[in-house]
Design a protein around this motif. Structure first.
Motif, PDB file in Angstrom:
ATOM      1  N   ASP A  17       0.826  -1.210   0.000  1.00  0.00           N
ATOM      2  CA  ASP A  17       0.000   0.000   0.000  1.00  0.00           C
ATOM      3  C   ASP A  17       0.859   1.258   0.000  1.00  0.00           C
ATOM      4  O   ASP A  17       0.561   2.220  -0.709  1.00  0.00           O
ATOM      5  CB  ASP A  17      -0.946   0.014   1.205  1.00  0.00           C
ATOM      6  CG  ASP A  17      -2.107  -0.961   1.046  1.00  0.00           C
ATOM      7  OD1 ASP A  17      -2.399  -1.371  -0.104  1.00  0.00           O
ATOM      8  OD2 ASP A  17      -2.715  -1.319   2.072  1.00  0.00           O
ATOM      9  N   SER A  18       1.936   1.250   0.779  1.00  0.00           N
ATOM     10  CA  SER A  18       2.829   2.412   0.821  1.00  0.00           C
ATOM     11  C   SER A  18       3.517   2.612  -0.523  1.00  0.00           C
ATOM     12  O   SER A  18       3.682   3.742  -0.989  1.00  0.00           O
ATOM     13  CB  SER A  18       3.877   2.248   1.918  1.00  0.00           C
ATOM     14  OG  SER A  18       3.262   2.202   3.176  1.00  0.00           O
ATOM     15  N   PHE A  19       3.930   1.522  -1.150  1.00  0.00           N
ATOM     16  CA  PHE A  19       4.585   1.644  -2.451  1.00  0.00           C
ATOM     17  C   PHE A  19       3.601   2.138  -3.509  1.00  0.00           C
ATOM     18  O   PHE A  19       3.937   2.994  -4.336  1.00  0.00           O
ATOM     19  CB  PHE A  19       5.210   0.316  -2.886  1.00  0.00           C
ATOM     20  CG  PHE A  19       5.990   0.443  -4.159  1.00  0.00           C
ATOM     21  CD1 PHE A  19       7.173   1.150  -4.195  1.00  0.00           C
ATOM     22  CD2 PHE A  19       5.519  -0.125  -5.326  1.00  0.00           C
ATOM     23  CE1 PHE A  19       7.894   1.289  -5.373  1.00  0.00           C
ATOM     24  CE2 PHE A  19       6.228   0.004  -6.504  1.00  0.00           C
ATOM     25  CZ  PHE A  19       7.413   0.711  -6.530  1.00  0.00           C
ATOM     26  N   ALA A  25       1.242   9.065  -6.283  1.00  0.00           N
ATOM     27  CA  ALA A  25       1.729  10.443  -6.164  1.00  0.00           C
ATOM     28  C   ALA A  25       2.488  10.867  -7.424  1.00  0.00           C
ATOM     29  O   ALA A  25       2.549  12.062  -7.742  1.00  0.00           O
ATOM     30  CB  ALA A  25       2.626  10.580  -4.933  1.00  0.00           C
ATOM     31  N   ALA A  26       3.037   9.906  -8.160  1.00  0.00           N
ATOM     32  CA  ALA A  26       3.769  10.182  -9.401  1.00  0.00           C
ATOM     33  C   ALA A  26       2.874   9.987 -10.632  1.00  0.00           C
ATOM     34  O   ALA A  26       3.379   9.841 -11.751  1.00  0.00           O
ATOM     35  CB  ALA A  26       4.990   9.275  -9.490  1.00  0.00           C
ATOM     36  N   GLU A  27       1.540   9.970 -10.429  1.00  0.00           N
ATOM     37  CA  GLU A  27       0.561   9.811 -11.513  1.00  0.00           C
ATOM     38  C   GLU A  27       0.606   8.439 -12.173  1.00  0.00           C
ATOM     39  O   GLU A  27       0.167   8.279 -13.309  1.00  0.00           O
ATOM     40  CB  GLU A  27       0.733  10.915 -12.568  1.00  0.00           C
ATOM     41  CG  GLU A  27       0.546  12.316 -12.031  1.00  0.00           C
ATOM     42  CD  GLU A  27      -0.864  12.552 -11.476  1.00  0.00           C
ATOM     43  OE1 GLU A  27      -1.842  12.128 -12.111  1.00  0.00           O
ATOM     44  OE2 GLU A  27      -0.975  13.152 -10.387  1.00  0.00           O
ATOM     45  N   GLN A  28       1.131   7.436 -11.481  1.00  0.00           N
ATOM     46  CA  GLN A  28       1.044   6.053 -11.937  1.00  0.00           C
ATOM     47  C   GLN A  28      -0.193   5.467 -11.273  1.00  0.00           C
ATOM     48  O   GLN A  28      -0.127   4.932 -10.173  1.00  0.00           O
ATOM     49  CB  GLN A  28       2.304   5.274 -11.549  1.00  0.00           C
ATOM     50  CG  GLN A  28       3.537   5.702 -12.306  1.00  0.00           C
ATOM     51  CD  GLN A  28       4.780   4.945 -11.873  1.00  0.00           C
ATOM     52  OE1 GLN A  28       5.823   5.561 -11.723  1.00  0.00           O
ATOM     53  NE2 GLN A  28       4.702   3.642 -11.662  1.00  0.00           N
ATOM     54  N   LEU A  29      -1.329   5.586 -11.942  1.00  0.00           N
ATOM     55  CA  LEU A  29      -2.626   5.295 -11.334  1.00  0.00           C
ATOM     56  C   LEU A  29      -3.292   4.024 -11.856  1.00  0.00           C
ATOM     57  O   LEU A  29      -4.282   3.574 -11.282  1.00  0.00           O
ATOM     58  CB  LEU A  29      -3.574   6.478 -11.564  1.00  0.00           C
ATOM     59  CG  LEU A  29      -3.074   7.842 -11.047  1.00  0.00           C
ATOM     60  CD1 LEU A  29      -4.006   8.953 -11.504  1.00  0.00           C
ATOM     61  CD2 LEU A  29      -2.946   7.813  -9.539  1.00  0.00           C
ATOM     62  N   ARG A  30      -2.780   3.460 -12.951  1.00  0.00           N
ATOM     63  CA  ARG A  30      -3.440   2.307 -13.573  1.00  0.00           C
ATOM     64  C   ARG A  30      -2.942   0.994 -12.968  1.00  0.00           C
ATOM     65  O   ARG A  30      -1.747   0.701 -13.004  1.00  0.00           O
ATOM     66  CB  ARG A  30      -3.188   2.307 -15.076  1.00  0.00           C
ATOM     67  CG  ARG A  30      -3.852   3.459 -15.782  1.00  0.00           C
ATOM     68  CD  ARG A  30      -3.734   3.394 -17.277  1.00  0.00           C
ATOM     69  NE  ARG A  30      -2.924   2.273 -17.753  1.00  0.00           N
ATOM     70  CZ  ARG A  30      -2.139   2.319 -18.813  1.00  0.00           C
ATOM     71  NH1 ARG A  30      -2.055   3.411 -19.514  1.00  0.00           N
ATOM     72  NH2 ARG A  30      -1.453   1.276 -19.181  1.00  0.00           N
ATOM     73  N   PRO A  31      -3.840   0.167 -12.434  1.00  0.00           N
ATOM     74  CA  PRO A  31      -3.433  -1.137 -11.901  1.00  0.00           C
ATOM     75  C   PRO A  31      -2.843  -2.008 -13.013  1.00  0.00           C
ATOM     76  O   PRO A  31      -3.236  -1.904 -14.172  1.00  0.00           O
ATOM     77  CB  PRO A  31      -4.732  -1.743 -11.381  1.00  0.00           C
ATOM     78  CG  PRO A  31      -5.678  -0.605 -11.261  1.00  0.00           C
ATOM     79  CD  PRO A  31      -5.257   0.424 -12.267  1.00  0.00           C
ATOM     80  N   THR A  32      -1.904  -2.885 -12.654  1.00  0.00           N
ATOM     81  CA  THR A  32      -1.184  -3.662 -13.657  1.00  0.00           C
ATOM     82  C   THR A  32      -1.379  -5.174 -13.610  1.00  0.00           C
ATOM     83  O   THR A  32      -0.825  -5.862 -14.466  1.00  0.00           O
ATOM     84  CB  THR A  32       0.324  -3.367 -13.555  1.00  0.00           C
ATOM     85  OG1 THR A  32       0.741  -3.558 -12.206  1.00  0.00           O
ATOM     86  CG2 THR A  32       0.636  -1.950 -13.994  1.00  0.00           C
ATOM     87  N   GLU A  53       8.159   5.826 -13.600  1.00  0.00           N
ATOM     88  CA  GLU A  53       9.392   6.067 -12.831  1.00  0.00           C
ATOM     89  C   GLU A  53       9.545   5.085 -11.672  1.00  0.00           C
ATOM     90  O   GLU A  53      10.644   4.647 -11.362  1.00  0.00           O
ATOM     91  CB  GLU A  53       9.363   7.505 -12.299  1.00  0.00           C
ATOM     92  CG  GLU A  53      10.506   7.849 -11.392  1.00  0.00           C
ATOM     93  CD  GLU A  53      10.362   9.221 -10.756  1.00  0.00           C
ATOM     94  OE1 GLU A  53      11.224   9.555  -9.926  1.00  0.00           O
ATOM     95  OE2 GLU A  53       9.399   9.962 -11.071  1.00  0.00           O
ATOM     96  N   HIS A  54       8.449   4.721 -11.035  1.00  0.00           N
ATOM     97  CA  HIS A  54       8.500   3.857  -9.856  1.00  0.00           C
ATOM     98  C   HIS A  54       8.196   2.418 -10.266  1.00  0.00           C
ATOM     99  O   HIS A  54       7.097   2.115 -10.733  1.00  0.00           O
ATOM    100  CB  HIS A  54       7.533   4.359  -8.786  1.00  0.00           C
ATOM    101  CG  HIS A  54       7.869   5.741  -8.339  1.00  0.00           C
ATOM    102  ND1 HIS A  54       8.890   6.001  -7.465  1.00  0.00           N
ATOM    103  CD2 HIS A  54       7.341   6.937  -8.699  1.00  0.00           C
ATOM    104  CE1 HIS A  54       8.983   7.303  -7.281  1.00  0.00           C
ATOM    105  NE2 HIS A  54       8.053   7.894  -8.018  1.00  0.00           N
TER     106      HIS A  54
END
Length: 143
Positions: A17-19, A25-32, A53-54
């Motif tokens: 959850d923290s990751f 926060a870096a706009e990586q919002l789409r589940p993979t 980026e993450h």
């Protein structure tokens, strides 16, 4: 968790959850997470699942079908792109329900001059016949 051993200055929180909060926060919002289906003639080219980026350094693939019964061919393939040496290919034999945990981008290797990292790619060889189903779990979200 830190990756300093291979020269990556990244730390990872103790919980998913923290990751994922860092990803969001870096706009990586789409589940993979993925459910993949391969039919006759289908394959998956060698690739890396880098979606922003993450990136969490490990991912999981779980074979949901039984080789020899549900499909033929369709082997899970990993390659190491080693510096100044030919790439090395590994075929990972999986049965129904087996999981493989593998590096998303790089993995550490011990050499004569210490530890270095090799680029990893993964894919699936051509399916001969039948249907191959796989669950893919990638622990970072995509942009």
């Amino acid at each position: 968790m830190a990756c300093a051993i291979v020269g990556i200055d990244t730390t990872f929180p103790d919980t998913l959850d923290s990751f994922l909060a860092r990803c969001h926060a870096a706009e990586q919002l789409r589940p993979t997470p993925l459910l993949l289906q391969y039919g006759p003639g289908d394959y998956n080219c060698l690739h890396q699942d880098l979606y922003g980026e993450h990136v969490f350094p490990l991912q999981v693939a779980i074979l949901l079908s039984e080789p020899g019964r549900d499909f033929s061919g369709g082997e899970f393939v990993l390659t190491e792109q080693r510096p100044r040496i030919q790439s090395r290919v590994e075929v990972v034999p999986l049965r129904q329900g087996d999981a493989v945990i593998f590096a998303v981008n790089h993995r550490p290797v011990s050499g004569t001059r210490g530890t270095y990292r090799v680029a990893m790619r993964h894919g699936v060889s051509r399916v001969g016949d039948g249907q191959r189903h796989t669950l893919g779990i990638i622990f970072h979200d995509a942009q």
